[in-house]
Scaffold this motif. Structure first.
Motif: not given
Ligand code: SF4
Ligand code: SAM
Ligand code: DTB
Length: 335
Positions: A58, A60, A62, A64-65, A68, A106, A173
Motif C-alpha cells: 500500500c 500510504e 499509516c 501502525y500498518c 504499507s 490495501a 492523507r
Molecule cells: Fe494505511 Fe494500511 Fe490502509 Fe494502506 S492498507 S491505507 S497503509 S491502513
C-alpha cells in the motif's frame, strides 16, 4: 425508540467526554451497561469475518500498518484475489456462524477496473445470505455509487485517532479526506463502519476527541470498531508502550455511552487480550467482534476459543440463534 430520543446526541463537548473517561471505573461501567441494556440485547454479539482481498504494497504511510510498502514487515504483495477464492472464504465464514463478511484491500483508493471486480464479489457474497462490508480506502462519488448499486451494506473507513494526533500517525492523507469519504458513504445510504485504534501512544484526551468526532457526525456510525494496536515488527509503532487494559475498557464504555444505538466492535487486538479483559469489554457495551483465525494479515483468536469464551459468558451470536450454544455441559469455567 423515538426519533427525539434525548440520549442520542450529536453535540458532545470535549470536557463532557473527558469527564466520562475520568469517572470511577464502576460508575463508568454502570452507565455504559445501563445505556447498553436500553438499546441492545445484552447477551448477543454480532460476528463479522474479515478477508484481505488485496494484500500488501500500500502506498500510504499509516505507522501502525503492516501493509504499507514503506515498512519492512514481511507481508508479501498479492494481486486482487480471484472471485472463487473470495466466495469460498465467505462460505466457510457463513458455515462457522458469521453474519457479515468484510473484504479489505490495501489501497489508498480503488483504481480502474478493480472496483468492478470488487462489486461483483459484493453482489455474490450478498447472494449467499451474508451482510457485506468493504474497506477499500478513499472513495469518490462514482465509486461510492458503484458500491451502493452492488448492494454493499457497510463501508469501513476509520478515523483511526483524534484530529490532533493524526499527523503523528499518517501524513499521506488528511483527516478531512477521511471525513469526506464518510460523508459520501452516508449520503449514498450505506451503513458507516468507523472507529479507531487505541495504543498508538495517544493521550486519553485524544481518545476522547476521536470518540467526540464520531458521536458528533450527522449520524452515528452504525458500527464503531475499537481496535487495540496490533504491534507488528518493522512498523514504526512496534515497541510503543502498551495500553493499560482498564483504559481500553474505558474507551469501549465511553463509545457505548456516546453512541447508544451503534454496534461497538471489540476489533483487532483480541489475541493479545486476556479473556477477562474481553469480558469487561462486553460488559462495557461491546457487542460485535471479528470472528475467524485471521484479521487481514495478523492473527485473531481461534474459532474454538471464541466459542468457549462465549459459552463461559453465556453470550450468543446475534442473528444466529444457538450458534455458540453449549453442546455439552459447561466445563471451561472450572479451568
Ligand atoms: Fe494505511 Fe494500511 Fe490502509 Fe494502506 S492498507 S491505507 S497503509 S491502513
Ligand atoms: N486501506 C484501507 C484503509 O486504510 O482505509 C482499508 C484497510 S485498513 C488495513 C483498515 C483499518 O485497519 C485501518 O484504518 C486501521 O484502523 C486498522 N488497522 C490496520 N493495521 C492495524 C494494526 N496493526 N492494529 C490495529 N488496527 C489496524
Ligand atoms: C477495523 O477497524 N479493523 C480491521 C477492519 N476494520 C478492516 C482491520 C484490523 C487489521 C489488523 C492488522 C492486520 O491484520 O493486518
Amino acid at each position: 425508540m423515538s426519533q427525539h430520543d434525548q440520549a442520542i446526541r450529536h453535540d458532545w463537548r470535549l470536557e463532557e467526554v473527558q469527564a466520562l473517561f475520568d469517572l470511577p471505573f464502576n460508575d463508568l461501567m454502570f452507565r455504559a451497561q445501563t445505556v447498553h441494556r436500553r438499546y441492545h440485547d445484552p447477551n448477543a454479539v454480532q460476528v463479522s469475518t474479515l478477508l484481505s482481498i488485496k494484500t500488501g504494497a500500500c502506498p500510504e504511510d499509516c505507522k501502525y500498518c503492516p501493509q504499507s510498502v514503506r515498512y519492512d514487515t514481511g507481508v508479501e504483495r498479492e494481486a486482487l484475489m480471484e472471485l472463487e477464492r473470495v466466495l469460498d472464504a465467505a462460505g466457510k465464514a457463513k458455515d462457522a456462524g458469521a453474519t457479515r463478511f468484510c473484504m479489505g484491500a490495501a489501497w489508498r483508493s480503488p483504481k480502474g477496473k478493480d472496483l468492478v471486480r470488487v462489486a461483483e464479489m459484493i453482489s455474490q457474497v450478498k447472494a449467499m445470505g451474508l451482510e457485506t462490508c468493504a474497506t477499500l480506502g478513499m472513495l469518490d462519488d462514482e465509486q461510492t455509487r458503484t458500491l451502493k448499486e452492488a448492494g454493499l451494506d457497510y463501508y469501513n473507513h476509520n478515523l483511526d485517532t483524534s484530529e490532533e494526533f493524526y499527523g503523528e500517525i499518517i501524513t499521506t492523507r488528511s483527516y478531512q479526506d477521511r471525513l469526506d469519504t464518510l460523508e459520501r458513504v452516508r449520503d449514498a445510504g450505506m451503513n458507516v463502519c468507523c472507529g479507531g485504534i487505541v495504543g498508538m501512544g495517544e493521550s486519553t484526551e485524544d481518545r476522547a476527541s476521536m470518540l467526540r468526532t464520531l458521536a458528533n457526525l450527522p449520524e452515528h456510525p452504525q458500527s464503531v470498531p475499537i481496535n487495540q494496536l496490533v504491534q507488528v515488527a518493522g512498523t514504526p509503532l512496534a515497541g510503543v508502550e502498551q495500553v493499560d487494559p482498564i483504559d481500553f475498557v474505558r474507551t469501549i464504555a465511553v463509545a457505548r455511552i456516546l453512541m447508544p444505538r451503534s454496534h461497538v466492535r471489540l476489533s483487532a487486538g483480541r489475541t493479545e487480550m486476556a479473556d477477562e479483559t474481553q469480558a469487561l469489554c462486553f460488559l462495557a457495551g461491546a457487542n460485535s467482534i471479528f470472528y475467524g483465525e485471521k484479521l487481514l494479515t495478523t492473527g485473531n483468536p481461534d474459532v474454538d476459543n471464541d466459542r468457549a469464551l462465549f459459552r463461559r459468558l453465556g453470550l450468543s451470536f446475534e442473528g444466529e440463534k444457538c450458534a455458540a450454544a453449549p453442546a455439552e455441559p459447561q466445563q471451561a469455567a472450572q479451568a
